[in-house]
Design an enzyme around this catalytic site. Structure first.
Site, PDB file in Angstrom:
ATOM      1  N   HIS A   5       0.822  -1.217   0.000  1.00  0.00           N
ATOM      2  CA  HIS A   5       0.000   0.000   0.000  1.00  0.00           C
ATOM      3  C   HIS A   5       0.855   1.266   0.000  1.00  0.00           C
ATOM      4  CE1 HIS A   5      -3.640  -2.417   1.762  1.00  0.00           C
ATOM      5  NE2 HIS A   5      -3.404  -2.679   0.492  1.00  0.00           N
ATOM      6  N   ASN A  41      -4.109 -12.168  16.022  1.00  0.00           N
ATOM      7  CA  ASN A  41      -4.941 -10.953  16.086  1.00  0.00           C
ATOM      8  C   ASN A  41      -5.638 -10.897  17.441  1.00  0.00           C
ATOM      9  OD1 ASN A  41      -7.064  -8.921  15.523  1.00  0.00           O
ATOM     10  ND2 ASN A  41      -6.504  -9.233  13.386  1.00  0.00           N
TER      11      ASN A  41
HETATM   12  P1  OAD Z   1      -7.382  -2.334  10.483  1.00  0.00           P
HETATM   13  O1  OAD Z   1      -7.369  -1.102  11.333  1.00  0.00           O
HETATM   14  O2  OAD Z   1      -8.545  -2.577   9.595  1.00  0.00           O
HETATM   15  O3  OAD Z   1      -7.241  -3.637  11.404  1.00  0.00           O
HETATM   16  C1  OAD Z   1      -6.285  -3.725  12.433  1.00  0.00           C
HETATM   17  C2  OAD Z   1      -6.364  -5.131  13.027  1.00  0.00           C
HETATM   18  O4  OAD Z   1      -5.342  -5.263  14.001  1.00  0.00           O
HETATM   19  C3  OAD Z   1      -7.674  -5.438  13.723  1.00  0.00           C
HETATM   20  O5  OAD Z   1      -8.146  -6.704  13.253  1.00  0.00           O
HETATM   21  C4  OAD Z   1      -7.290  -5.519  15.217  1.00  0.00           C
HETATM   22  O6  OAD Z   1      -8.039  -6.498  15.923  1.00  0.00           O
HETATM   23  C5  OAD Z   1      -5.846  -5.944  15.129  1.00  0.00           C
HETATM   24  N1  OAD Z   1      -4.996  -5.527  16.273  1.00  0.00           N
HETATM   25  C6  OAD Z   1      -4.984  -4.345  16.942  1.00  0.00           C
HETATM   26  N2  OAD Z   1      -4.011  -4.307  17.862  1.00  0.00           N
HETATM   27  C7  OAD Z   1      -3.362  -5.505  17.796  1.00  0.00           C
HETATM   28  C8  OAD Z   1      -2.253  -6.085  18.490  1.00  0.00           C
HETATM   29  N3  OAD Z   1      -1.590  -5.432  19.448  1.00  0.00           N
HETATM   30  N4  OAD Z   1      -1.882  -7.346  18.138  1.00  0.00           N
HETATM   31  C9  OAD Z   1      -2.536  -8.031  17.179  1.00  0.00           C
HETATM   32  N5  OAD Z   1      -3.577  -7.529  16.482  1.00  0.00           N
HETATM   33  C10 OAD Z   1      -3.992  -6.286  16.776  1.00  0.00           C
HETATM   34  O7  OAD Z   1      -6.017  -2.296   9.654  1.00  0.00           O
HETATM   35  P2  OAD Z   1      -5.564  -3.123   8.379  1.00  0.00           P
HETATM   36  O8  OAD Z   1      -6.182  -4.481   8.362  1.00  0.00           O
HETATM   37  O9  OAD Z   1      -4.092  -3.029   8.300  1.00  0.00           O
HETATM   38  O10 OAD Z   1      -5.324   0.444   3.082  1.00  0.00           O
HETATM   39  O11 OAD Z   1      -6.160  -2.277   7.216  1.00  0.00           O
HETATM   40  C11 OAD Z   1      -5.838  -2.725   5.915  1.00  0.00           C
HETATM   41  C12 OAD Z   1      -5.808  -1.615   4.936  1.00  0.00           C
HETATM   42  O12 OAD Z   1      -7.061  -0.995   4.926  1.00  0.00           O
HETATM   43  C13 OAD Z   1      -4.830  -0.482   5.240  1.00  0.00           C
HETATM   44  O13 OAD Z   1      -3.550  -0.741   4.752  1.00  0.00           O
HETATM   45  C14 OAD Z   1      -5.444   0.643   4.504  1.00  0.00           C
HETATM   46  C15 OAD Z   1      -6.848   0.408   4.995  1.00  0.00           C
HETATM   47  O14 OAD Z   1      -7.883   0.891   4.407  1.00  0.00           O
HETATM   48  C16 OAD Z   1      -4.966   1.448   2.258  1.00  0.00           C
HETATM   49  O15 OAD Z   1      -4.612   2.536   2.653  1.00  0.00           O
HETATM   50  C17 OAD Z   1      -5.023   1.089   0.818  1.00  0.00           C
END
Ligand code: OAD
Ligand code: ZN
Length: 273
Positions: free
Chosen positions: A127, A237
């Site tokens: 990304h 997660n």
């Molecule tokens: P999200 O904010 O959607 O998800 C974060 C995840 O991390 C959630 O499932 C939480 O439960 C988990 N989480 C939080 N703290 C944690 C910890 N200490 N240990 C383990 N897990 C934890 O973020 P992404 O999935 O990265 O795209 O989002 C994906 C993409 O969507 C991003 O890169 C961005 C966004 O829209 C673009 O900018 C194209």
């Protein structure tokens, strides 16, 4: 730890295959960075609140380029002080152990994996990276580092006229854009290693997914490719998500609930034996 995990790791070690890490915002949470879909992602523009899915678009950039730029510069200024945590360090350790059999595919644009010791060659930032900009007109492929002193930590501020003049392509003089994949754009190889990520997935024997909710297409596709070819999948997660469902449905999967900074060092230790 979990018996299932130990079983998966010891079977994987017998095949001495390829390992791929797929990370999302959750891995950087313990470095103090807000996750993407947490409340800090929302942004006020004029009198309206926008979700990240609306801000992070070419459509919005065309409409309000400096507001979108400000949103990124603000996030980048906050990211700037963050340090890699134990989760990042454990992944860097895995690269040292597995070398050419290791790939890291990250959705994070914070650059913390590189700061934590993973190599740029084996880290696919699918990304983009918030520390770089590029020509809006695509006059070249060049990634230009954003000057470090363009720094805004006030949520309600504005870009100075002086800084606007620095957000310009050195070759053609066009405005630049953040080196980020937006929601109304497509993955490609040139900037986001799309084809190489797919190829990597098709050769992966063990996929470890960390801290992602599974809201974007390429990561889900990577998970499906690996599980369809009978690879192992481990999801780490705090919560249930699309990858934990995938891991539970797979014959060779396991879903671990907890913090990545606690779990990853233990996995790295098991994998190093
Ligand atoms: P999200 O904010 O959607 O998800 C974060 C995840 O991390 C959630 O499932 C939480 O439960 C988990 N989480 C939080 N703290 C944690 C910890 N200490 N240990 C383990 N897990 C934890 O973020 P992404 O999935 O990265 O795209 O989002 C994906 C993409 O969507 C991003 O890169 C961005 C966004 O829209 C673009 O900018 C194209
Ligand atoms: Zn240009």
């Amino acid at each position: 730890m979990d018996n299932r995990l130990e079983e998966i790791i010891s079977s994987f070690q017998k095949v001495s295959g390829k390992i791929t890490l797929l990370t999302g915002a959750g891995i950087s949470a313990e470095s103090g960075l807000p996750t993407f879909r947490g409340k800090d992602g929302y942004w006020k523009l004029g009198s309206k609140e926008y979700r990240p899915e609306e801000m992070a678009t070419m459509r919005m950039f065309r409409q309000a380029p400096y507001e979108v730029w400000y949103w990124y510069l603000y996030r980048r200024s906050i990211y700037g002080n963050a340090e890699p945590n134990q989760g990042h360090t454990a992944i860097a350790e895995l690269e040292r152990i597995y070398q050419n059999s290791f790939t890291l595919i990250t959705q994070n644009v914070d650059g913390l994996h590189l700061k934590g010791g993973n190599s740029p060659e084996r880290t696919f930032q699918i990304h983009g990276n918030i520390n770089f900009m590029r020509c809006l007109n695509n006059c070249s492929n060049k990634l230009i580092p954003i000057p470090k002193d363009i720094f805004y930590t006030d949520r309600d501020g504005q870009i100075s006229e002086e800084d606007k003049e620095r957000l310009v392509c050195p070759d053609c003089g066009s405005i630049t854009r953040p080196h980020i994949l937006w929601f109304d754009e497509s993955y490609n190889e040139q900037f986001y290693r799309f084809e190489t990520s797919i190829k990597t997935a098709s050769e992966t024997d063990l996929l470890i997914v960390v801290g992602t909710s599974g809201g974007t297409t390429l990561p889900i596709h990577i998970g499906s490719i690996v599980t369809n070819r009978g690879g192992y999948i481990i999801d780490i997660n705090l919560e249930e998500n699309r990858f934990s469902d995938m891991a539970k449905a797979a014959s060779k999967g396991c879903a671990l609930r907890g913090k990545s900074g606690d779990i990853l060092p233990k996995i790295a230790e098991l994998l190093s034996k």
